[in-house]
Design an enzyme around this catalytic site. Structure first.
Site, PDB file in Angstrom:
ATOM      1  N   LYS A  63     -24.681  55.538 -72.414  1.00 38.38           N
ATOM      2  CA  LYS A  63     -24.671  56.906 -72.952  1.00 38.38           C
ATOM      3  C   LYS A  63     -24.817  58.000 -71.899  1.00 38.38           C
ATOM      4  O   LYS A  63     -24.469  59.150 -72.141  1.00 38.38           O
ATOM      5  CB  LYS A  63     -25.727  57.043 -74.040  1.00 38.38           C
ATOM      6  CG  LYS A  63     -25.291  56.336 -75.326  1.00 38.38           C
ATOM      7  CD  LYS A  63     -25.776  57.069 -76.551  1.00 38.38           C
ATOM      8  CE  LYS A  63     -25.165  56.499 -77.816  1.00 38.38           C
ATOM      9  NZ  LYS A  63     -25.578  55.092 -78.050  1.00 38.38           N
ATOM     10  N   SER A  88     -33.089  59.318 -81.851  1.00 35.96           N
ATOM     11  CA  SER A  88     -34.337  58.604 -81.581  1.00 35.96           C
ATOM     12  C   SER A  88     -34.070  57.541 -80.532  1.00 35.96           C
ATOM     13  O   SER A  88     -34.910  56.726 -80.225  1.00 35.96           O
ATOM     14  CB  SER A  88     -34.840  57.951 -82.866  1.00 35.96           C
ATOM     15  OG  SER A  88     -33.814  57.161 -83.415  1.00 35.96           O
ATOM     16  N   GLU A 214     -19.272  45.153 -85.140  1.00 34.66           N
ATOM     17  CA  GLU A 214     -20.275  45.910 -85.896  1.00 34.66           C
ATOM     18  C   GLU A 214     -21.344  44.952 -86.419  1.00 34.66           C
ATOM     19  O   GLU A 214     -21.091  43.756 -86.568  1.00 34.66           O
ATOM     20  CB  GLU A 214     -19.623  46.526 -87.143  1.00 34.66           C
ATOM     21  CG  GLU A 214     -18.746  47.701 -86.900  1.00 34.66           C
ATOM     22  CD  GLU A 214     -18.294  48.305 -88.226  1.00 34.66           C
ATOM     23  OE1 GLU A 214     -18.728  49.426 -88.512  1.00 34.66           O
ATOM     24  OE2 GLU A 214     -17.526  47.668 -88.975  1.00 34.66           O
ATOM     25  N   GLY A 218     -23.691  46.292 -91.793  1.00 34.45           N
ATOM     26  CA  GLY A 218     -23.110  47.617 -91.983  1.00 34.45           C
ATOM     27  C   GLY A 218     -21.757  47.722 -91.329  1.00 34.45           C
ATOM     28  O   GLY A 218     -21.634  48.176 -90.201  1.00 34.45           O
ATOM     29  N   ASP A 220     -19.128  49.679 -91.717  1.00 30.47           N
ATOM     30  CA  ASP A 220     -18.481  50.917 -92.185  1.00 30.47           C
ATOM     31  C   ASP A 220     -17.123  51.160 -91.531  1.00 30.47           C
ATOM     32  O   ASP A 220     -16.211  51.670 -92.178  1.00 30.47           O
ATOM     33  CB  ASP A 220     -19.397  52.124 -91.968  1.00 30.47           C
ATOM     34  CG  ASP A 220     -19.967  52.189 -90.563  1.00 30.47           C
ATOM     35  OD1 ASP A 220     -20.653  51.221 -90.170  1.00 30.47           O
ATOM     36  OD2 ASP A 220     -19.723  53.175 -89.852  1.00 30.47           O
ATOM     37  N   SER A 314     -23.780  47.014 -73.773  1.00 32.57           N
ATOM     38  CA  SER A 314     -23.938  48.468 -73.878  1.00 32.57           C
ATOM     39  C   SER A 314     -25.297  49.029 -73.508  1.00 32.57           C
ATOM     40  O   SER A 314     -25.388  50.193 -73.117  1.00 32.57           O
ATOM     41  CB  SER A 314     -23.545  48.931 -75.280  1.00 32.57           C
ATOM     42  OG  SER A 314     -24.364  48.303 -76.248  1.00 32.57           O
TER      43      SER A 314
END
Ligand SMILES: *Cc1c(COP(=O)(O)O)cnc(C)c1O
Length: 336
Positions: A63, A88, A214, A218, A220, A314
């Site tokens: 990130k 968070s 994923e 979840g 999505d 990651s």
């Protein structure tokens, strides 16, 4: 943070040149993280697997790439006033770290019960922390109010062209380090990382199939692809706290639809098995979310025979007590 060039109808938010430009901005700032291999796993999968170790990036996750790419493009006046982000997790750490390097003030909106390690790493970068109650208050509303009142730029965690392009530099580097690949596995939360990586692949390794992973709890993005439009789900219950998103982004989804070949899922059990593989066999501390992309290879759920495979590892920010508990559970399960 304003979109200075909102994509025109039918245009995607980022193209290869945006990722290449981000790589230039990050040069000398982001770490060129190592690419590791593991002979026994290669033999077991009949493949050549290249792990891109973003758990060793500044701030312990990829990130930093997106955050630095976004912040370094802000005009001087905005840099003086500063930025605000709500998170968070690893985005908070990354924004705090990038702001510190660019000498900008940063404010992070975090729940009172944020993971202790992530709150501590964020505070250690000198960011101001504003806490809120997850059950009664809306973090986005708080961040927006701060942005308006104090003239701060709001830095979103994934749904912004500069964030997406910055995250894509992880894959761009991997292609430089390992050469062209047949398959690239990338974890998926809101889709910032995979949209950037798939865009890098399209430019640098056009034959490469980019597959997202994923949490099974979840899916999505898989549902959204099947439906052809953004599907929103309940907050998934999974140990992959960095991928507990309810829906892909308005900007990330069209890029995923165009450039990602398929979506796989991984159960929490598979994530724990993968965490143990990284710890024991590769001497790497990887957080549950960071195990998503490798999980289908470690558990044998994906057939990679004869392929050159890239895996984005990651992140590595996991509280030690939780980490030890996860590892101990598998040891008990396997009777070892
Ligand atoms: C944020 C994060 C993800 C998910 O990234 P998206 O861009 O939201 O898809 C995956 N792994 C780690 C370690 C993260 O911090």
């Amino acid at each position: 943070m304003k979109e200075r060039h909102p994509p025109a109808q039918g245009r995607l938010a980022i193209e290869f040149d945006d990722v290449a430009a981000a790589a230039e901005r990050l040069d000398g700032h982001a770490l060129r993280t190592p690419v590791l291999t593991h002979a026994a796993l290669d033999a077991r999968c009949g493949a050549q697997i290249f792990f891109k170790c973003e758990n060793l990036q500044h701030g312990g996750a990829f990130k930093f790439r997106g955050a630095f790419n976004a912040l370094s493009q802000l005009p001087v006046e905005q840099r003086r006033r500063g930025v605000v982000a709500f998170s968070s997790g690893n985005h908070a750490i990354a924004v705090a770290l990038a702001a510190k390097r660019l000498a900008m003030p940063a404010t992070i909106v975090m729940p009172t019960d944020a993971p202790e390690i992530k709150a501590r790493l964020t505070a250690a970068q000198g960011a101001g922390i504003v806490t809120y109650d997850r059950f009664t208050e809306d973090r986005e509303a708080i961040a927006r109010r701060l942005a308006e009142e104090q003239g701060l730029a709001l830095v979103p965690p994934f749904d912004h062209p500069a964030i997406m392009a910055g995250q894509g530099t992880a894959a761009l580097e991997l292609f430089e380090q390992a050469g062209e690949l047949d398959l690239l596995l990338v974890c998926v939360g809101g889709g910032g990382l995979i949209s950037g990586c798939a865009t890098a692949a399209a430019g640098r390794s056009p034959g490469c199939r980019v597959v997202g992973v994923e949490p099974a709890a979840g899916d999505d993005v898989r549902q959204s692809l099947a439906r052809g439009e953004i599907v929103s789900i309940e907050v998934p219950r999974t140990i992959a706290d960095g991928a507990q998103t309810r829906a892909p982004g308005r900007l990330t989804f069209p890029v995923i639809r165009e450039r990602v070949a398929a979506i796989e899922t991984a159960s929490d059990r598979a994530l724990v098995e993968t965490m143990r593989f990284f710890a024991e066999s590769m001497k790497l501390v990887v957080e549950p979310t960071g195990c998503l992309a490798a999980a289908p290879l470690v558990t044998g759920a994906v057939d990679a025979r004869g392929l050159r495979v890239g895996v984005i590892v990651s992140g590595g920010n996991v509280a030690l007590p939780a980490y030890i508990e996860h590892l101990a559970t598998t040891l008990l399960d396997s009777g070892g």
